[in-house]
Design an enzyme around this catalytic site. Structure first.
Site, PDB file in Angstrom:
ATOM      1  N   ASP A  21     -13.187  12.879 -18.444  1.00 44.39           N
ATOM      2  CA  ASP A  21     -11.901  13.687 -18.459  1.00 44.39           C
ATOM      3  C   ASP A  21     -10.861  12.818 -18.592  1.00 44.39           C
ATOM      4  O   ASP A  21     -10.542  11.778 -17.553  1.00 44.39           O
ATOM      5  CB  ASP A  21     -11.991  14.509 -17.042  1.00 44.39           C
ATOM      6  CG  ASP A  21     -10.643  15.107 -16.816  1.00 44.39           C
ATOM      7  OD1 ASP A  21      -9.990  15.554 -17.689  1.00 44.39           O
ATOM      8  OD2 ASP A  21     -10.319  15.594 -15.750  1.00 44.39           O
ATOM      9  N   ASP A  98     -22.697  20.725 -33.071  1.00 46.86           N
ATOM     10  CA  ASP A  98     -23.620  21.790 -32.525  1.00 46.86           C
ATOM     11  C   ASP A  98     -23.230  23.230 -33.136  1.00 46.86           C
ATOM     12  O   ASP A  98     -22.010  23.659 -33.534  1.00 46.86           O
ATOM     13  CB  ASP A  98     -23.450  22.226 -31.120  1.00 46.86           C
ATOM     14  CG  ASP A  98     -24.878  22.375 -30.357  1.00 46.86           C
ATOM     15  OD1 ASP A  98     -25.538  23.298 -30.709  1.00 46.86           O
ATOM     16  OD2 ASP A  98     -25.021  21.738 -29.386  1.00 46.86           O
ATOM     17  N   ASP A 206     -28.512  25.651 -32.870  1.00 49.13           N
ATOM     18  CA  ASP A 206     -28.823  26.108 -31.575  1.00 49.13           C
ATOM     19  C   ASP A 206     -29.819  27.500 -31.985  1.00 49.13           C
ATOM     20  O   ASP A 206     -29.642  28.350 -32.807  1.00 49.13           O
ATOM     21  CB  ASP A 206     -27.692  26.723 -31.137  1.00 49.13           C
ATOM     22  CG  ASP A 206     -27.996  27.240 -29.658  1.00 49.13           C
ATOM     23  OD1 ASP A 206     -28.022  26.383 -28.849  1.00 49.13           O
ATOM     24  OD2 ASP A 206     -27.965  28.460 -29.241  1.00 49.13           O
ATOM     25  N   GLU A 263     -32.969  23.523 -33.266  1.00 49.18           N
ATOM     26  CA  GLU A 263     -33.562  23.630 -31.857  1.00 49.18           C
ATOM     27  C   GLU A 263     -34.383  25.057 -31.850  1.00 49.18           C
ATOM     28  O   GLU A 263     -34.049  26.070 -32.362  1.00 49.18           O
ATOM     29  CB  GLU A 263     -32.544  24.021 -30.820  1.00 49.18           C
ATOM     30  CG  GLU A 263     -33.153  24.104 -29.340  1.00 49.18           C
ATOM     31  CD  GLU A 263     -32.360  24.932 -28.373  1.00 49.18           C
ATOM     32  OE1 GLU A 263     -32.596  24.879 -27.079  1.00 49.18           O
ATOM     33  OE2 GLU A 263     -31.502  25.801 -29.087  1.00 49.18           O
ATOM     34  N   HIS A 335     -29.113  19.195 -22.131  1.00 43.97           N
ATOM     35  CA  HIS A 335     -28.052  19.827 -21.348  1.00 43.97           C
ATOM     36  C   HIS A 335     -28.775  21.157 -20.914  1.00 43.97           C
ATOM     37  O   HIS A 335     -28.150  21.824 -19.908  1.00 43.97           O
ATOM     38  CB  HIS A 335     -26.813  20.302 -21.925  1.00 43.97           C
ATOM     39  CG  HIS A 335     -27.020  21.364 -22.936  1.00 43.97           C
ATOM     40  ND1 HIS A 335     -27.671  20.923 -24.277  1.00 43.97           N
ATOM     41  CD2 HIS A 335     -26.836  22.669 -23.204  1.00 43.97           C
ATOM     42  CE1 HIS A 335     -27.841  21.901 -24.987  1.00 43.97           C
ATOM     43  NE2 HIS A 335     -27.365  23.005 -24.391  1.00 43.97           N
ATOM     44  N   ASP A 336     -29.949  21.430 -21.027  1.00 39.37           N
ATOM     45  CA  ASP A 336     -30.955  22.524 -20.560  1.00 39.37           C
ATOM     46  C   ASP A 336     -32.103  22.291 -19.818  1.00 39.37           C
ATOM     47  O   ASP A 336     -32.743  22.862 -19.270  1.00 39.37           O
ATOM     48  CB  ASP A 336     -31.400  23.523 -21.721  1.00 39.37           C
ATOM     49  CG  ASP A 336     -30.343  24.058 -22.438  1.00 39.37           C
ATOM     50  OD1 ASP A 336     -29.173  24.357 -22.293  1.00 39.37           O
ATOM     51  OD2 ASP A 336     -30.757  24.233 -23.680  1.00 39.37           O
TER      52      ASP A 336
HETATM   53  O1  TEU Z   1     -30.869  27.035 -25.503  1.00 42.92           O
HETATM   54  C1  TEU Z   1     -31.872  27.996 -25.852  1.00 42.92           C
HETATM   55  C2  TEU Z   1     -33.075  28.153 -24.952  1.00 42.92           C
HETATM   56  O2  TEU Z   1     -33.871  28.666 -25.269  1.00 42.92           O
HETATM   57  C3  TEU Z   1     -32.573  27.968 -23.657  1.00 42.92           C
HETATM   58  O3  TEU Z   1     -32.339  29.042 -23.082  1.00 42.92           O
HETATM   59  C4  TEU Z   1     -33.657  27.260 -23.018  1.00 42.92           C
HETATM   60  O4  TEU Z   1     -34.927  27.661 -23.071  1.00 42.92           O
HETATM   61  C5  TEU Z   1     -33.451  27.601 -21.339  1.00 42.92           C
HETATM   62  O5  TEU Z   1     -32.130  27.392 -21.097  1.00 42.92           O
HETATM   63  C6  TEU Z   1     -34.051  26.474 -20.497  1.00 42.92           C
HETATM   64  O6  TEU Z   1     -33.759  26.712 -19.267  1.00 42.92           O
HETATM   65  C7  TEU Z   1     -29.670  26.989 -26.497  1.00 42.92           C
HETATM   66  C8  TEU Z   1     -28.822  26.007 -25.599  1.00 42.92           C
HETATM   67  O7  TEU Z   1     -29.083  24.786 -25.904  1.00 42.92           O
HETATM   68  C9  TEU Z   1     -28.278  26.472 -24.491  1.00 42.92           C
HETATM   69  O8  TEU Z   1     -27.506  25.595 -23.622  1.00 42.92           O
HETATM   70  C10 TEU Z   1     -27.833  28.001 -24.535  1.00 42.92           C
HETATM   71  O9  TEU Z   1     -27.414  28.420 -23.335  1.00 42.92           O
HETATM   72  C11 TEU Z   1     -28.530  28.885 -25.416  1.00 42.92           C
HETATM   73  O10 TEU Z   1     -29.179  28.277 -26.521  1.00 42.92           O
HETATM   74  C12 TEU Z   1     -27.514  30.055 -25.804  1.00 42.92           C
HETATM   75  O11 TEU Z   1     -26.890  29.472 -26.964  1.00 42.92           O
END
Ligand code: TEU
Length: 565
Positions: A21, A98, A206, A263, A335-336
């Site tokens: 930031d 993205d 995505d 993805e 990030h997921d």
């Molecule tokens: O994620 C796709 C997805 O399938 C996710 O939902 C993932 O399987 C799950 O969060 C795991 O816990 C993508 C992006 O990377 C994610 O950040 C977004 O929320 C989602 O698509 C919707 O755009």
């Protein structure tokens, strides 16, 4: 195509909101990224992937886009973006964006217009459907089909003004775009060309294998959860290959040196061969999910421990399946996903050793490795308490559905969210030992992990034995040793529950990688140990080399030998 530049590249993912930031509002931004480019150049990565920076109501942290051709003021401006792109290019790094086009935000002008009336020219840009036959619109169970959304609740939202429902596979603020409509596809293509003309080097796409739906949108399988599973009607749907090839022709053809990665939750090896076969002109590589779903049991709210033999079977299958055609991407984190050192390693006494071991085992596979911010310093999961500590729409939505609709015990759901929740990845990047880990001078949108005085980038850069310098070494090895990039892959010890071992072979060079996935010593029963007697030990994450092939706790070793026929 064997010499595609991205085969020897390493990609670094930036989640801008949590990276750095620059203006003290508690939210990371583009100028923050610019300030830290030397950390990334020093690591040696070739490509930066920026999670979404576009204008967005931030319902899903920017994966809900209301304008595809601008920058959200939270993150800066288009001129900050141009400066970042130039600064990355100056340091020899490419930058990919993205691309979130399975859905837009409900505040995107396309959707606003689509809502305006049944006869709007944009009505058919989204998936509108009337209530189920014979049901009163807007009442429970009247949704057009039984699908649940990924974030909990039904996949349909009722619009009282026009009396119909729209489909949203994710949040209700993320309506799915209708890719059957050619006008949607050409608007997306035009937007993509605009970014490429600006100088960006490609896209991470995505949930791109969700864009083709079976237009009848039939009910999904009933699983015992509150809603049906509609995935058979949208995972790798009927027109997906056509849509991706059309995108290639309309957007990528004739442009050099790009990188495209789709993805694809739920993609199989067989499908990935089609998606990534260069002759078919679709995408360069895909993100598959098998290895991050390996510790997911039949009941989503019961934690399941990873079985190493499962993980090896998964990677072995992907390595073999894409050996002669196509290409793998390699990742532990994004990030997921929760932090890999907390998930598949040991974030206690062996944090450094296990983070290094996991890095080595991943990076020496055949494919393009992705490093997620903080992974290169061994960042760990966050000690979440109650549900009030979570910010992620997925955690909150799934908690509500599991506890309120399905009757799971709150503590069971919390146990899983603490271990696997996406917010683990989203706490601020730990730069130094100043307040909030040096991420912000204000109040961070999500608190820094309390371990930052010990785990931070400034400290890691100074320490030659840090995870950072180990990752730097792995990246350098990929850049200098062609066997890492192009060598054949052979899995060894497939039945061993503690050791992960494989070889890579290119011409007369052979590499041997062994990683100990446990806190006790273990002996590698190699098929031909004598062959490695005079091999060079290229990397070792502990002070001692293995004696008689006994690896210490979380030890990782990489050997190289010249094969004499
Ligand atoms: O994620 C796709 C997805 O399938 C996710 O939902 C993932 O399987 C799950 O969060 C795991 O816990 C993508 C992006 O990377 C994610 O950040 C977004 O929320 C989602 O698509 C919707 O755009």
């Amino acid at each position: 195509m064997t010499d595609a530049w991205w085969k020897s590249a390493v990609v670094y993912q930036i989640y801008p909101r949590s990276f750095a930031d620059s203006d003290g509002d508690g939210m990371g931004d583009l100028r923050g990224v610019i300030q830290h480019l030397d950390h990334l150049a020093g690591l040696g990565v070739d490509v930066l992937w920026l999670s979404p920076i576009y204008p967005s109501p931030q319902d899903d942290n920017g994966y809900d886009i209301s304008d595809y051709q601008d920058v959200d003021p939270l993150f800066g401006s288009l001129s900050d973006f141009d400066e970042l792109l130039a600064a990355a290019h100056e340091r020899g790094m490419k930058l990919i964006m993205d691309l979130v086009v399975n859905h837009s935000s409900d505040e995107h002008p396309w959707f606003v217009e689509s809502c305006s009336s049944l006869s709007s020219p944009k009505r058919d840009w989204y998936w509108w459907r009337p209530a189920r036959d014979g049901m009163e619109p807007g009442t429970p169970g009247a949704e057009p089909n039984n699908w649940g959304s990924v974030f909990g609740g039904p996949a349909w939202e009722w619009d009282p003004a026009t009396g119909e429902y729209y489909l949203h596979l994710f949040s209700r603020k993320q309506p799915d775009l209708n890719w059957e409509n050619p006008a949607v596809r050409s608007a997306v293509h035009e937007m993509m060309r605009w970014w490429l003309d600006r100088g960006v080097d490609g896209f991470r796409m995505d949930v791109i294998n969700f864009i083709s739906k079976v237009p009848g949108l039939p009910d999904g399988t009933v699983t015992g959860a509150a809603y049906g599973d509609g995935s058979a009607s949208f995972l790798n749907g009927p027109r997906i290959h056509e849509f991706l090839h059309e995108m290639y022709e309309q957007v990528f053809a004739g442009r050099d040196a790009l990188l495209t990665v789709g993805e694809m939750p739920g993609v199989t090896v067989e499908q990935a061969r089609l998606y990534t076969d260069p002759a078919r002109e679709e995408v360069d590589m895909v993100f598959q999910f098998d290895h991050v779903w390996a510790d997911r049991g039949p009941d989503p709210w019961v934690l399941q421990r990873l079985k190493l033999t499962d993980l090896k079977a998964i990677f072995g299958r992907w390595q073999a399946g894409l050996a002669d055609v196509g290409w793998n991407s390699l990742y532990w984190n994004n990030h997921d996903q929760p932090r890999v050192v907390s998930r598949y390693g040991d974030d206690g006494d062996f944090r450094v050793e296990s983070a290094k071991m996991l890095g080595a085992v991943l990076h020496l596979h055949r494919g393009t490795p992705y490093v997620y911010q903080g992974e290169e310093i061994g960042m760990t999961n966050y000690p979440f308490g109650g549900i009030g500590d979570f910010r992620d729409i997925e955690a909150l939505g799934q908690y509500a559905q599991a506890v309120e609709k399905e009757g799971h015990a709150p503590e069971d759901v919390l146990t899983v969210l603490r271990a696997r929740g996406r917010d683990n990845a989203r706490t601020p990047m730990q730069w130094d030992d100043s307040p909030h880990a040096g991420f912000t001078t204000g109040t961070p949108w999500l608190p820094a992990n309390p371990r930052y005085p010990e785990i931070n980038a400034a400290r890691a850069r100074k320490d030659p034995d840090s995870v950072y310098h180990w990752y730097r070494g792995l990246i350098e090895l990929r850049h200098t040793e062609p066997a890492v990039v192009h060598g054949d892959f052979t899995m060894l010890l497939p039945h061993d529950e503690q050791l992960y071992a494989y070889t890579r072979r290119l011409d007369s060079t052979e590499l041997l990688v062994i990683g100990n996935f446990g806190g006790t010593p273990a002996r590698a029963e190699l098929p031909d140990p004598a062959a490695w007697d005079r091999a060079e030990l290229v990397m070792n994450n502990t002070a001692q080399p293995p004696a008689d092939w006994v690896l210490g706790p979380w030890q990782a070793v990489i050997y190289r030998r010249t094969v004499t026929p």
